[in-house]
Scaffold this motif. Structure first.
Motif, PDB file in Angstrom:
ATOM      1  N   LEU A 177       0.722  -1.379  -0.015  1.00 44.73           N
ATOM      2  CA  LEU A 177      -0.034  -0.093  -0.063  1.00 44.73           C
ATOM      3  C   LEU A 177       0.730   1.260   0.089  1.00 44.73           C
ATOM      4  CD1 LEU A 177      -2.811  -1.150   2.570  1.00 44.73           C
ATOM      5  CD2 LEU A 177      -2.920  -0.674   0.313  1.00 44.73           C
ATOM      6  N   TRP A 178       2.006   1.344   1.004  1.00 38.01           N
ATOM      7  CA  TRP A 178       2.783   2.478   0.695  1.00 38.01           C
ATOM      8  C   TRP A 178       3.327   2.681  -0.578  1.00 38.01           C
ATOM      9  CZ3 TRP A 178       7.692   3.351  -0.721  1.00 38.01           C
ATOM     10  CH2 TRP A 178       8.310   4.992  -0.538  1.00 38.01           C
ATOM     11  N   TRP A 179       3.719   1.540  -1.214  1.00 40.88           N
ATOM     12  CA  TRP A 179       4.267   1.623  -2.681  1.00 40.88           C
ATOM     13  C   TRP A 179       3.450   2.206  -3.676  1.00 40.88           C
ATOM     14  CZ3 TRP A 179       9.106   0.974  -4.756  1.00 40.88           C
ATOM     15  CH2 TRP A 179       9.281   1.048  -6.077  1.00 40.88           C
ATOM     16  N   VAL A 180       2.194   1.735  -3.591  1.00 44.53           N
ATOM     17  CA  VAL A 180       1.208   2.379  -4.398  1.00 44.53           C
ATOM     18  C   VAL A 180       0.675   3.617  -4.168  1.00 44.53           C
ATOM     19  CG1 VAL A 180      -1.218   2.016  -5.062  1.00 44.53           C
ATOM     20  CG2 VAL A 180       0.149   0.013  -4.883  1.00 44.53           C
ATOM     21  N   GLY A 181       0.592   4.126  -2.753  1.00 47.52           N
ATOM     22  CA  GLY A 181       0.360   5.639  -2.410  1.00 47.52           C
ATOM     23  C   GLY A 181       1.439   6.394  -2.982  1.00 47.52           C
ATOM     24  N   HIS A 182       2.627   6.042  -2.706  1.00 45.42           N
ATOM     25  CA  HIS A 182       3.928   6.725  -3.088  1.00 45.42           C
ATOM     26  C   HIS A 182       3.850   6.950  -4.816  1.00 45.42           C
ATOM     27  CE1 HIS A 182       8.069   7.090  -4.851  1.00 45.42           C
ATOM     28  NE2 HIS A 182       8.276   8.053  -3.720  1.00 45.42           N
ATOM     29  N   ALA A 183       3.496   5.897  -5.518  1.00 42.53           N
ATOM     30  CA  ALA A 183       3.404   6.215  -6.922  1.00 42.53           C
ATOM     31  C   ALA A 183       2.288   7.213  -7.332  1.00 42.53           C
ATOM     32  CB  ALA A 183       2.793   4.714  -7.341  1.00 42.53           C
ATOM     33  N   HIS A 184       1.350   7.291  -6.241  1.00 39.28           N
ATOM     34  CA  HIS A 184       0.137   8.200  -6.780  1.00 39.28           C
ATOM     35  C   HIS A 184       0.293   9.561  -5.949  1.00 39.28           C
ATOM     36  CE1 HIS A 184      -1.882   4.588  -8.030  1.00 39.28           C
ATOM     37  NE2 HIS A 184      -1.990   5.424  -9.285  1.00 39.28           N
ATOM     38  N   GLY A 185       1.373   9.752  -5.326  1.00 44.94           N
ATOM     39  CA  GLY A 185       1.599  10.929  -4.336  1.00 44.94           C
ATOM     40  C   GLY A 185       0.406  11.015  -3.352  1.00 44.94           C
ATOM     41  N   ASP A 186       0.275  10.089  -2.568  1.00 45.32           N
ATOM     42  CA  ASP A 186      -0.987   9.975  -1.599  1.00 45.32           C
ATOM     43  C   ASP A 186      -0.157   9.937  -0.212  1.00 45.32           C
ATOM     44  OD1 ASP A 186      -2.881   9.686   0.275  1.00 45.32           O
ATOM     45  OD2 ASP A 186      -4.241   8.620  -1.191  1.00 45.32           O
ATOM     46  N   TYR A 188      -1.335  10.580   2.858  1.00 47.82           N
ATOM     47  CA  TYR A 188      -1.754  10.066   3.892  1.00 47.82           C
ATOM     48  C   TYR A 188      -1.740   8.639   3.969  1.00 47.82           C
ATOM     49  CZ  TYR A 188      -4.832  12.195   7.620  1.00 47.82           C
ATOM     50  OH  TYR A 188      -5.334  12.462   8.736  1.00 47.82           O
ATOM     51  N   VAL A 189      -1.720   7.928   2.751  1.00 53.13           N
ATOM     52  CA  VAL A 189      -1.538   6.438   2.555  1.00 53.13           C
ATOM     53  C   VAL A 189      -0.251   6.033   2.922  1.00 53.13           C
ATOM     54  CG1 VAL A 189      -1.434   4.513   1.039  1.00 53.13           C
ATOM     55  CG2 VAL A 189      -3.241   6.041   0.828  1.00 53.13           C
ATOM     56  N   MET A 190       0.793   6.802   2.440  1.00 54.08           N
ATOM     57  CA  MET A 190       2.096   6.650   2.758  1.00 54.08           C
ATOM     58  C   MET A 190       2.290   6.847   4.202  1.00 54.08           C
ATOM     59  SD  MET A 190       3.927   8.644  -0.253  1.00 54.08           S
ATOM     60  CE  MET A 190       5.570   8.448   0.407  1.00 54.08           C
ATOM     61  N   PHE A 191       1.795   7.853   4.787  1.00 54.01           N
ATOM     62  CA  PHE A 191       1.844   7.975   6.307  1.00 54.01           C
ATOM     63  C   PHE A 191       1.320   6.871   7.054  1.00 54.01           C
ATOM     64  CE2 PHE A 191      -0.309   9.821  10.228  1.00 54.01           C
ATOM     65  CZ  PHE A 191       0.661  10.302  10.776  1.00 54.01           C
ATOM     66  N   PHE A 192       0.507   6.387   6.984  1.00 50.68           N
ATOM     67  CA  PHE A 192      -0.327   5.328   7.660  1.00 50.68           C
ATOM     68  C   PHE A 192       0.511   4.135   7.469  1.00 50.68           C
ATOM     69  CE2 PHE A 192      -4.667   7.119   8.571  1.00 50.68           C
ATOM     70  CZ  PHE A 192      -4.595   7.064   9.844  1.00 50.68           C
ATOM     71  N   SER A 193       0.759   3.724   6.154  1.00 52.80           N
ATOM     72  CA  SER A 193       1.454   2.434   5.924  1.00 52.80           C
ATOM     73  C   SER A 193       2.870   2.401   6.427  1.00 52.80           C
ATOM     74  CB  SER A 193       1.580   2.600   4.269  1.00 52.80           C
ATOM     75  OG  SER A 193       0.339   2.404   3.535  1.00 52.80           O
ATOM     76  N   ALA A 194       3.592   3.498   6.459  1.00 50.50           N
ATOM     77  CA  ALA A 194       4.911   3.545   7.110  1.00 50.50           C
ATOM     78  C   ALA A 194       4.791   3.301   8.569  1.00 50.50           C
ATOM     79  CB  ALA A 194       5.592   4.946   6.843  1.00 50.50           C
ATOM     80  N   ILE A 195       3.929   3.892   9.209  1.00 47.23           N
ATOM     81  CA  ILE A 195       3.748   3.545  10.750  1.00 47.23           C
ATOM     82  C   ILE A 195       3.568   2.191  11.187  1.00 47.23           C
ATOM     83  CG2 ILE A 195       2.397   4.144  12.550  1.00 47.23           C
ATOM     84  CD1 ILE A 195       2.041   7.039  11.589  1.00 47.23           C
ATOM     85  N   VAL A 196       2.506   1.458  10.259  1.00 48.83           N
ATOM     86  CA  VAL A 196       2.044   0.089  10.329  1.00 48.83           C
ATOM     87  C   VAL A 196       3.486  -0.704  10.080  1.00 48.83           C
ATOM     88  CG1 VAL A 196       0.777  -1.689   9.675  1.00 48.83           C
ATOM     89  CG2 VAL A 196      -0.348   0.775   9.958  1.00 48.83           C
ATOM     90  N   ILE A 197       4.263  -0.459   8.959  1.00 53.43           N
ATOM     91  CA  ILE A 197       5.441  -1.450   8.772  1.00 53.43           C
ATOM     92  C   ILE A 197       6.374  -1.321  10.121  1.00 53.43           C
ATOM     93  CG2 ILE A 197       7.536  -1.319   7.429  1.00 53.43           C
ATOM     94  CD1 ILE A 197       5.719  -0.275   5.123  1.00 53.43           C
ATOM     95  N   GLY A 198       6.454  -0.170  10.666  1.00 54.59           N
ATOM     96  CA  GLY A 198       7.340   0.120  11.766  1.00 54.59           C
ATOM     97  C   GLY A 198       6.750  -0.584  12.828  1.00 54.59           C
ATOM     98  N   ALA A 199       5.518  -0.326  13.146  1.00 55.19           N
ATOM     99  CA  ALA A 199       4.786  -1.030  14.566  1.00 55.19           C
ATOM    100  C   ALA A 199       4.957  -2.734  14.299  1.00 55.19           C
ATOM    101  CB  ALA A 199       3.390  -0.444  14.516  1.00 55.19           C
ATOM    102  N   THR A 200       4.685  -2.994  13.143  1.00 54.64           N
ATOM    103  CA  THR A 200       4.560  -4.716  13.292  1.00 54.64           C
ATOM    104  C   THR A 200       5.863  -5.283  13.239  1.00 54.64           C
ATOM    105  OG1 THR A 200       4.405  -4.414  10.658  1.00 54.64           O
ATOM    106  CG2 THR A 200       2.235  -4.897  11.824  1.00 54.64           C
ATOM    107  N   LEU A 201       6.874  -4.483  12.646  1.00 51.44           N
ATOM    108  CA  LEU A 201       8.242  -5.139  12.454  1.00 51.44           C
ATOM    109  C   LEU A 201       9.086  -4.900  14.083  1.00 51.44           C
ATOM    110  CD1 LEU A 201       9.943  -3.628   9.251  1.00 51.44           C
ATOM    111  CD2 LEU A 201       9.433  -6.183   9.782  1.00 51.44           C
ATOM    112  N   GLY A 202       8.528  -3.944  14.769  1.00 57.87           N
ATOM    113  CA  GLY A 202       8.918  -3.883  16.221  1.00 57.87           C
ATOM    114  C   GLY A 202       8.307  -4.941  16.828  1.00 57.87           C
ATOM    115  N   PHE A 203       7.159  -5.340  16.771  1.00 57.16           N
ATOM    116  CA  PHE A 203       6.303  -6.454  17.366  1.00 57.16           C
ATOM    117  C   PHE A 203       7.110  -7.669  17.189  1.00 57.16           C
ATOM    118  CE2 PHE A 203       2.786  -9.277  17.831  1.00 57.16           C
ATOM    119  CZ  PHE A 203       2.554  -9.179  19.408  1.00 57.16           C
TER     120      PHE A 203
END
Length: 351
Positions: A177-186, A188-203
């Motif tokens: 989702l981050w990649w697709v959001g980045h492709a479209h300059g979105d 908010y999608v990049m913002f949420f996706s990046a945080i979820v990636i970090g939180a799940t990797l930390g867990f």
């Protein structure tokens, strides 16, 4: 990219720091997952670990929104709506992890959370037929939004059957989702996706097999709601999948596994929300894979589907639609092949 990396690192640090405290809290209140017929662990493991990811995702999102930086430019309404929708989901998960919740109660709370998202601007405004044509959803927007949230939330919940599986799958879907959001300059999608990636990797530092803590329904339902919400955010601008096609491809493993589970329970005349050992991870275990090997295999398959979603994204909708259906068929065939081989080995060992 640097800002997304900063968000991911902050969320990973938050999850790493809060998970030990959550583990101690779970042990203190007796929130433990004990060994059983459907379990692969041999000792009691603290659950409620999802609270660490909840704290990481919501904490980092709100702090980033208040501090100077790109997030300050984001409209507060979607973040507020997501937070309000997450509250009943997290409360439901905690109740379910402590003493259980009925399927009807789960569906009711999930529906309420979906309606909150709808009220705050998340929704399916258009329906694109991947094979051509677009329809405006009108009055169907809210029901379609509810259906999407229910499907994704329960798909992530159902696949949470092996250490690290749901967290890893969510990481890969969020990366797509981050990649697709980045492709479209979105942003908010990049913002949420990046945080979820970090939180799940930390867990995953504590949840990778053999897990020292389980996310429980608190975590799996929260992650499912988060992925559903991020998909709808991408949808709201008509950028990715006016059809939600690409999130569906990225979520292929949990979605197909859930559909298969409901189908076999209906055919068997059993309640659709009853537990069983027919999920894809159970079948891989019966083939002789270790829990860690089964998790890594499913992560690999999810990664391939995520790459497929990225590759399909720029293609014409008709082409992408046909290829997505072929991918779904291929995954179904693979699921059935694993089922057949597991049954063959079981019957052979019984002789």
């Amino acid at each position: 990219m640097p800002y997304s990396l900063s968000l991911a690192l902050a969320a990973a640090a938050a999850a790493l720091l809060t998970t030990p405290g959550v583990m101690r809290f779970a042990v203190h209140i007796g929130a433990l997952d004990h060994p059983g017929p459907r379990r692969v662990h041999r000792e009691s493991v603290p659950t409620l670990g999802g609270l660490a990811m909840v704290a990481a995702v919501l904490g980092v999102a709100w702090v980033a929104r208040l501090l100077p930086g790109p997030a300050r430019e984001l409209a507060p309404r979607p973040l507020l709506g997501f937070t309000l929708a997450a509250i009943p989901i997290v409360a439901l998960g905690m109740v379910d992890d402590r003493r259980g919740a009925t399927p009807l109660a789960k569906l009711g709370v999930q529906t309420c959370a979906a309606l909150v998202l709808s009220l705050f601007g998340y929704g399916v405004s258009e329906i694109t037929n991947p094979l051509g044509g677009t329809l405006t959803a009108y009055a169907l927007s809210a029901p379609l939004t509810v259906a999407w949230v229910l499907v994704v939330t329960n798909a992530i919940n159902l696949i949470d059957g092996l250490d690290g599986l749901a967290a890893g799958v969510t990481t890969l879907v969020a990366a797509t989702l981050w990649w697709v959001g980045h492709a479209h300059g979105d942003l908010y999608v990049m913002f949420f996706s990046a945080i979820v990636i970090g939180a799940t990797l930390g867990f995953l530092r504590y949840n990778f097999p053999p897990a020292r803590v389980f996310m429980g329904d608190t975590g799996s339902q929260f992650l499912g709601l988060t992925i559903a919400a991020v998909s709808l955010l991408e949808h709201r601008k008509g950028t990715t999948a006016v059809t939600l096609l690409f999130p569906i491809v990225a979520l292929g493993i949990p979605l197909i596994d859930s559909v298969s589970a409901f189908g076999r329970r209906v055919i068997a005349g059993r309640p659709v929300f009853s537990a069983d050992t027919g999920h894809i991870h159970h079948r891989l275990l019966r083939l002789g894979l270790s829990p860690r090997a089964a998790v890594i295999a499913l992560w690999g398959l999810c990664a391939l589907l995520g790459i497929a979603a990225v590759v399909l994204e720029p293609l014409p909708r008709r082409t992408a639609g046909w290829l997505a259906m072929l991918l779904a068929l291929a995954v179904l065939v693979a699921f059935e092949a694993v089922k057949f081989e597991a049954a063959r080995r079981a019957s052979k060992s019984a002789l």
